[in-house]
Design a protein around this motif. Structure first.
Motif, PDB file in Angstrom:
ATOM      1  N   ARG A   1      -6.814  16.448 -22.647  1.00 12.96           N
ATOM      2  CA  ARG A   1      -5.754  16.754 -23.214  1.00 12.96           C
ATOM      3  C   ARG A   1      -4.577  17.095 -22.104  1.00 12.96           C
ATOM      4  N   ILE A   2      -3.421  16.910 -22.096  1.00 15.86           N
ATOM      5  CA  ILE A   2      -2.354  17.094 -21.000  1.00 15.86           C
ATOM      6  C   ILE A   2      -1.385  18.227 -21.631  1.00 15.86           C
ATOM      7  N   ASP A   3      -1.333  19.495 -20.924  1.00 13.94           N
ATOM      8  CA  ASP A   3      -0.996  20.532 -21.553  1.00 13.94           C
ATOM      9  C   ASP A   3       0.043  21.513 -20.586  1.00 13.94           C
ATOM     10  N   LYS A   4       0.598  22.366 -20.840  1.00 10.70           N
ATOM     11  CA  LYS A   4       1.584  23.165 -19.857  1.00 10.70           C
ATOM     12  C   LYS A   4       0.303  24.351 -19.257  1.00 10.70           C
ATOM     13  N   ILE A   5       0.474  24.626 -18.345  1.00 11.71           N
ATOM     14  CA  ILE A   5      -0.337  25.793 -17.869  1.00 11.71           C
ATOM     15  C   ILE A   5      -0.450  27.022 -18.837  1.00 11.71           C
ATOM     16  N   ASP A   6      -1.649  27.367 -18.931  1.00 12.80           N
ATOM     17  CA  ASP A   6      -1.871  28.783 -19.524  1.00 12.80           C
ATOM     18  C   ASP A   6      -2.649  29.536 -18.498  1.00 12.80           C
ATOM     19  N   THR A   7      -2.154  30.667 -17.824  1.00  7.11           N
ATOM     20  CA  THR A   7      -2.891  31.135 -16.813  1.00  7.11           C
ATOM     21  C   THR A   7      -3.914  31.751 -17.084  1.00  7.11           C
ATOM     22  N   SER A   8      -4.619  32.212 -18.356  1.00  5.84           N
ATOM     23  CA  SER A   8      -5.939  32.620 -18.908  1.00  5.84           C
ATOM     24  C   SER A   8      -6.685  31.772 -18.553  1.00  5.84           C
ATOM     25  N   LEU A   9      -6.432  30.273 -18.193  1.00  5.05           N
ATOM     26  CA  LEU A   9      -7.306  29.435 -18.067  1.00  5.05           C
ATOM     27  C   LEU A   9      -7.978  29.206 -16.426  1.00  5.05           C
ATOM     28  N   ILE A  10      -7.149  30.115 -15.658  1.00  4.86           N
ATOM     29  CA  ILE A  10      -7.491  30.024 -14.177  1.00  4.86           C
ATOM     30  C   ILE A  10      -8.906  30.799 -13.969  1.00  4.86           C
TER      31      ILE A  10
END
Ligand code: ZN
Length: 397
Positions: free
Chosen positions: A375-384
């Motif tokens: 899936r291509i999506d905008k960054i969600d910093t919680s995924l770092i």
């Protein structure tokens, strides 16, 4: 890293605080990249190119540095002595060239090398050497990496692909050098980065994909592996790195055929080849059936192993071969290796992607062709990631 023990407390705190401040806003994400990391540095000269910078010791301002004014950083007894044209400013364990919002550019000269960078600069001493860290926004860093990794002359859609791969890699591996007081180095160990990109096509591609990353079916950042040319078929991740991945699966890739890295050949003396098999893998040369299989080996489709279950990735490494996708042809005194592709074969084939862009494919469709179920999506910093990842290794090569 004895001399920077105190820094390990200071630097991560200062910068990770910024990273966690906002979700889905790439402007709020800054990275600490060790630069000039391939050189043992003792001295560097930094010159602002866009307005003044503050010269700080940690967060405390020492002085200002005006545009076009050089500042010399020199290692002196485990500290950095800093000097403006007007005179010395003293010696410090760390020096931080700060600019509001990190929105500036500076020129850096170390030895005979000169580069320009976006953002800010931090220096400290480790052992006898000067360590330089560029604090840079994720988007400016992405632009620099795409320039260094992909080079000039590509189609805009290809630069968009490289932008997503680079951004995804940087965030997924943000803790790779955590114990060394920075996040990523500027070599292929992480991603090549030689400073500021000025190529307009790349700036446009990074802007057009601003903040976009690639997520797997588990909605985590993917390991965006890529290689030069698949030879017509990509590899399963588990066949190369012993680690299965739902998105790094073998695909038939006709787009990589008829590209420069699609085919290779190498001739090796039969004695050397067989001696190596016997010595290193205990190959039973006296077994005529197996010997015949070893000298007439074919891969219509990619296989993970050679005769006697010898991993092809090891033979590739032993003989410095371009790929594991090769046939063995007996030519009497010699054997001919007839190979396909260039690189480990996992994930995206760069030359296949280039061919697809020329045929008019959209960058998202190209990514979905090589990486399954993404899936291509905008960054969600919680995924770092909250802790360093160990596998798989660097994406390219
Ligand atoms: Zn690295």
């Amino acid at each position: 890293m004895k001399s920077c023990t105190a820094l390990l407390c200071w630097i991560p705190f200062l910068f990770l605080a910024g990273n966690a401040s906002s979700q889905s806003n790439p402007d709020s994400i800054y990275l600490k990249i060790r630069i000039f990391s391939e050189y043992p540095l003792h001295q560097a000269i930094v010159t602002p190119l866009s307005g003044d910078y503050d010269i700080c010791h940690r967060t405390e301002k020492i002085s200002s540095l005006a545009e076009n004014t050089p500042l010399i950083l020199l290692v002196n007894e485990k500290k950095i002595r800093i000097k403006k044209p007007a005179g010395s400013l003293g010696s410090y364990d760390t020096v931080y060239l700060r600019k509001e919002g990190a929105k500036g550019q500076f020129h850096l000269r170390a030895g005979k090398k000169e580069r320009t960078y976006d953002g800010e600069l931090i220096g400290f001493v480790s052992g006898q050497h000067l360590v330089l860290i560029n604090r840079v926004s994720l988007e400016a860093y992405t632009s620099g990496v795409v320039q260094a990794e992909a080079g000039n002359g590509h189609d805009p859609e290809f630069y968009k692909i490289q932008s997503l791969i680079s951004r995804t890699y940087a965030l997924r591996n943000i803790r790779k050098h955590e114990t060394e007081a920075y996040q990523l180095c500027d070599q292929v160990h992480c991603q090549l980065y030689k400073g500021r990109n000025l190529q307009q096509e790349i700036l446009d591609a990074v802007e057009a994909t601003r903040g976009q990353v690639i997520l797997g079916p588990d909605t985590q950042l993917i390991s965006a592996a890529f290689h030069s040319n698949s030879g017509g078929e990509t590899c399963n991740s588990e066949d190369v790195w012993s680690l299965p991945s739902v998105y790094l699966k073998a695909v038939t890739d006709s787009f990589s055929l008829d590209m420069p890295g699609a085919r290779w050949e190498k001739t090796i003396s039969k004695n050397r080849w067989l001696h190596h098999l016997k010595e290193r893998y205990n190959f039973p040369l006296q077994d005529s059936a197996r010997l015949d299989s070893a000298l007439n080996f074919r891969q219509l489709h990619r296989r993970p192993t050679y005769v006697n279950n010898i991993p092809l990735k090891e033979l590739r490494n032993d003989f410095k071969l371009r790929s594991t996708f090769f046939d063995v042809v007996d030519q009497g005194e010699e054997i001919l290796l007839k190979g396909k592709g260039y690189g480990h074969g996992v994930g995206l084939s760069q030359e296949g992607a280039i061919r697809m862009t020329r045929l008019g494919y959209h960058y998202e469709d190209i990514l979905r062709f090589y990486y399954r179920q993404i899936r291509i999506d905008k960054i969600d910093t919680s995924l770092i990631p909250k802790r360093p990842l160990s596998v798989p290794p660097q994406p390219g090569h």
